[in-house]
Design a protein around this motif. Sequence first.
Motif, PDB file in Angstrom:
ATOM      1  N   HIS A 316       0.840  -1.199   0.000  1.00  7.54           N
ATOM      2  CA  HIS A 316       0.000   0.000   0.000  1.00  7.54           C
ATOM      3  C   HIS A 316       0.875   1.249   0.000  1.00  7.54           C
ATOM      4  CE1 HIS A 316      -3.581   2.374   0.562  1.00  7.54           C
ATOM      5  NE2 HIS A 316      -2.937   3.076   1.475  1.00  7.54           N
ATOM      6  N   VAL A 317       1.910   1.208   0.808  1.00  7.13           N
ATOM      7  CA  VAL A 317       2.899   2.281   0.875  1.00  7.13           C
ATOM      8  C   VAL A 317       4.280   1.658   0.799  1.00  7.13           C
ATOM      9  CG1 VAL A 317       4.018   3.878   2.497  1.00  7.13           C
ATOM     10  CG2 VAL A 317       1.552   4.008   2.135  1.00  7.13           C
ATOM     11  N   MET A 318       5.164   2.277   0.033  1.00  6.13           N
ATOM     12  CA  MET A 318       6.575   1.895   0.007  1.00  6.13           C
ATOM     13  C   MET A 318       7.382   3.164   0.222  1.00  6.13           C
ATOM     14  SD  MET A 318       8.976  -0.252  -0.149  1.00  6.13           S
ATOM     15  CE  MET A 318       7.981  -1.722  -0.468  1.00  6.13           C
ATOM     16  N   TYR A 319       7.934   3.303   1.400  1.00  2.00           N
ATOM     17  CA  TYR A 319       8.656   4.534   1.705  1.00  2.00           C
ATOM     18  C   TYR A 319       9.934   4.635   0.887  1.00  2.00           C
ATOM     19  CZ  TYR A 319       5.413   5.315   5.502  1.00  2.00           C
ATOM     20  OH  TYR A 319       4.268   5.545   6.223  1.00  2.00           O
ATOM     21  N   ASN A 320      10.031   5.696   0.124  1.00  2.00           N
ATOM     22  CA  ASN A 320      11.243   6.040  -0.613  1.00  2.00           C
ATOM     23  C   ASN A 320      11.742   7.377  -0.095  1.00  2.00           C
ATOM     24  OD1 ASN A 320      11.673   4.948  -4.069  1.00  2.00           O
ATOM     25  ND2 ASN A 320      11.272   3.733  -2.241  1.00  2.00           N
ATOM     26  N   TRP A 321      12.927   7.368   0.492  1.00  6.29           N
ATOM     27  CA  TRP A 321      13.587   8.588   0.944  1.00  6.29           C
ATOM     28  C   TRP A 321      14.690   8.934  -0.046  1.00  6.29           C
ATOM     29  CZ3 TRP A 321      12.397  11.381   5.432  1.00  6.29           C
ATOM     30  CH2 TRP A 321      11.469  10.781   6.304  1.00  6.29           C
ATOM     31  N   LEU A 322      14.667  10.132  -0.564  1.00  4.51           N
ATOM     32  CA  LEU A 322      15.634  10.594  -1.554  1.00  4.51           C
ATOM     33  C   LEU A 322      16.503  11.700  -0.962  1.00  4.51           C
ATOM     34  CD1 LEU A 322      13.299  11.145  -4.659  1.00  4.51           C
ATOM     35  CD2 LEU A 322      14.383   9.011  -3.949  1.00  4.51           C
ATOM     36  N   VAL A 323      17.792  11.693  -1.339  1.00  2.00           N
ATOM     37  CA  VAL A 323      18.673  12.824  -1.066  1.00  2.00           C
ATOM     38  C   VAL A 323      19.045  13.411  -2.425  1.00  2.00           C
ATOM     39  CG1 VAL A 323      20.831  13.637  -0.045  1.00  2.00           C
ATOM     40  CG2 VAL A 323      19.553  11.758   1.033  1.00  2.00           C
ATOM     41  N   PRO A 324      18.494  14.553  -2.787  1.00  2.66           N
ATOM     42  CA  PRO A 324      18.752  15.115  -4.119  1.00  2.66           C
ATOM     43  C   PRO A 324      20.193  15.578  -4.261  1.00  2.66           C
ATOM     44  CG  PRO A 324      17.542  16.678  -2.761  1.00  2.66           C
ATOM     45  CD  PRO A 324      17.602  15.406  -1.983  1.00  2.66           C
ATOM     46  N   GLN A 325      20.638  15.652  -5.493  1.00  2.00           N
ATOM     47  CA  GLN A 325      21.993  16.131  -5.757  1.00  2.00           C
ATOM     48  C   GLN A 325      22.179  17.557  -5.267  1.00  2.00           C
ATOM     49  OE1 GLN A 325      22.745  15.533  -9.936  1.00  2.00           O
ATOM     50  NE2 GLN A 325      22.947  13.303  -9.732  1.00  2.00           N
ATOM     51  N   HIS A 326      21.100  18.333  -5.189  1.00  2.89           N
ATOM     52  CA  HIS A 326      21.232  19.715  -4.754  1.00  2.89           C
ATOM     53  C   HIS A 326      21.252  19.864  -3.233  1.00  2.89           C
ATOM     54  CE1 HIS A 326      16.645  19.538  -4.856  1.00  2.89           C
ATOM     55  NE2 HIS A 326      16.905  19.896  -3.599  1.00  2.89           N
TER      56      HIS A 326
END
Length: 457
Positions: A316-326
Motif C-alpha cells: 500500500h505504501v513503500m517509503y522512498n527517501w531521496l537525497v537530491p543532488q542539490h
Amino acid sequence: MTGLAGLGLAAASCAEEPESPGEDADAAAESPSPAFTEPTARLSGSLSILMWSHFVPSHDEWFDQFTREWGEQVGVNVTVDHIDVAGVPARIAAELSAGQGHDLMQYIAPLAQFEPSVLDLADVTEEANNRYGEQLEICRKSSFNPTTGKFYAFGPGWVPDPGNFRRSMWEPVGLTDGPRTWDELLEGGSEIMATQGVQLGIGMSQEIDSNMAGRALMWSFGASIQDENENVVLNSPETVAAVEYMVRLFQGAMTDEVFSWNAASNNQGMVAGKLSYILNSISAYRTSQETNPDIANDTLFVPALEGPETALAAQHVMYNWLVPQHATNPDAAKEFLLHYTANLESAAYHSKLYDFPAWDGLVPNLKAWLEDDPFGSQPADKLAFLADSTDWATNIGHPGPANTAEGEVFGLPIIPNMFARAARGEVTPDQAVADATAEVDAIFAKWRARGLIGGGG
C-alpha cells in the motif's frame, strides 16, 4: 558526506549500548523509548525534510517532535514540511528540476524515475544491513536499480494493502469472513449492490490507490507490465482477462464515482458506511475507531484475493527517501535516515501499526501488537493476519524491480485508464490493453536508451 565510511566500526564500538528499540516484553503496549547513537562526524547547519501528511495523524505528531529532538542532540536545525500525498511527486519533480529545495524528500511509492537527479544511498542501505541484517526484498527491489547498481532511494519501511470489508454486509450473502477470491468479490459485491444498494470501492482514477489495485488484479490473473528481465509484457491474454473482469465488477458492483476518486475517497467512503469493500491499508479503520466505532467494529480484513493464477497485492505504501543532488546537507540527511531506521518501532507504534519495518528485528513487538492490538481493536487479534503479509505482498514492477520505467508508469494513470476506458464502454478490453501497451512501450524505450533499465534483448 560522500559516504558513511567507518560507521560499521562506530556501530560496533557502541555494542554495549545498541541502537535498538526497547525489548522489554512488559512494554509491548507502551510507547517505545527512543534510541540514539552519536553520529560518526560532527554535524551542523540545517536539514530540511519534505514528506507526505501521514494518513494516521498521530504519526506526524510523533515524527515532528522526534526530528526536533534529534536535531537538538546533534546540533542541526531540522525543519519538516508535510504536504498532501497527491502533491508530493510534483513538488519533488519541481525541486529537482530547479536544482534547489529540500535536503531530504520522502514519498510513499517508488521514485525510480528520479534516479538521475539523486544521490546513491548504497552507503546508508549497507550500513543499515550491517546493523540490522538483510533488508526485506520487497523494500530492496523498490529502492535499487540492478541495471545501474544504484540505490536511488532508501527504503526503511512499507505498509501492507489488505482488503477491508463490512461483515454485516457480507454475512447476508454467505461470506461472513469476507471475499477470499476475485470471483467471490464479484459475486458477493454484486449481490450486496443489488440487495443492499451499497457499492464496493476499487478505484479506476488518476490516483495512487487505483494504480495499486489495478496491479493487484493483473498479477492475480497472471499478468504484469514487465517480466523479470524488464521487458514489456503488458499486451497478453492474461491482461485482457483482468480487464474483462473489471468490466464485470464495475457493471455489477460499482458506480461512476470510482472514475473520479482521489487517494482519500475509498477511506472516506468506508468510514461513512457507504462501501462494502475497499483495497486499502488500515488507515480508514483507524479513523473509524475514533469517528464511528460501530463501523470500526464491523470492519474486518482479508489478505490478497486469489485469482486464476495467484494471490498478490501491491504494497500500500513503500517509503522512498531521496537525497537530491542539490542537497546542502547530505551528511545530516544520511545520519538522520539511520537514526530514523533505528527507531522504526516508534514509527510503527505511533502510526498505530500502519508502518511496517524493512528490517523485521527492529520492531520485535510487532507480532504481539498485531495479536493484541494496543489501540483497541475488537476483537483484539483483528490485525494478526498482517504478520504474514510479506507472503502475499509484492513490489511495484513485479516480477522485476521498481525501475525508472515502472516508476514513471506508476506515476501516470496509464493502468487505471486502461481499466476505466473498458469499464465505461469506450473501447473493448483488447483495445484498452493495446493502447496502454503503446504508452508503456514508449516509456520503457526512453529509459532503456538512457541505459537505466535492462531488457530489450
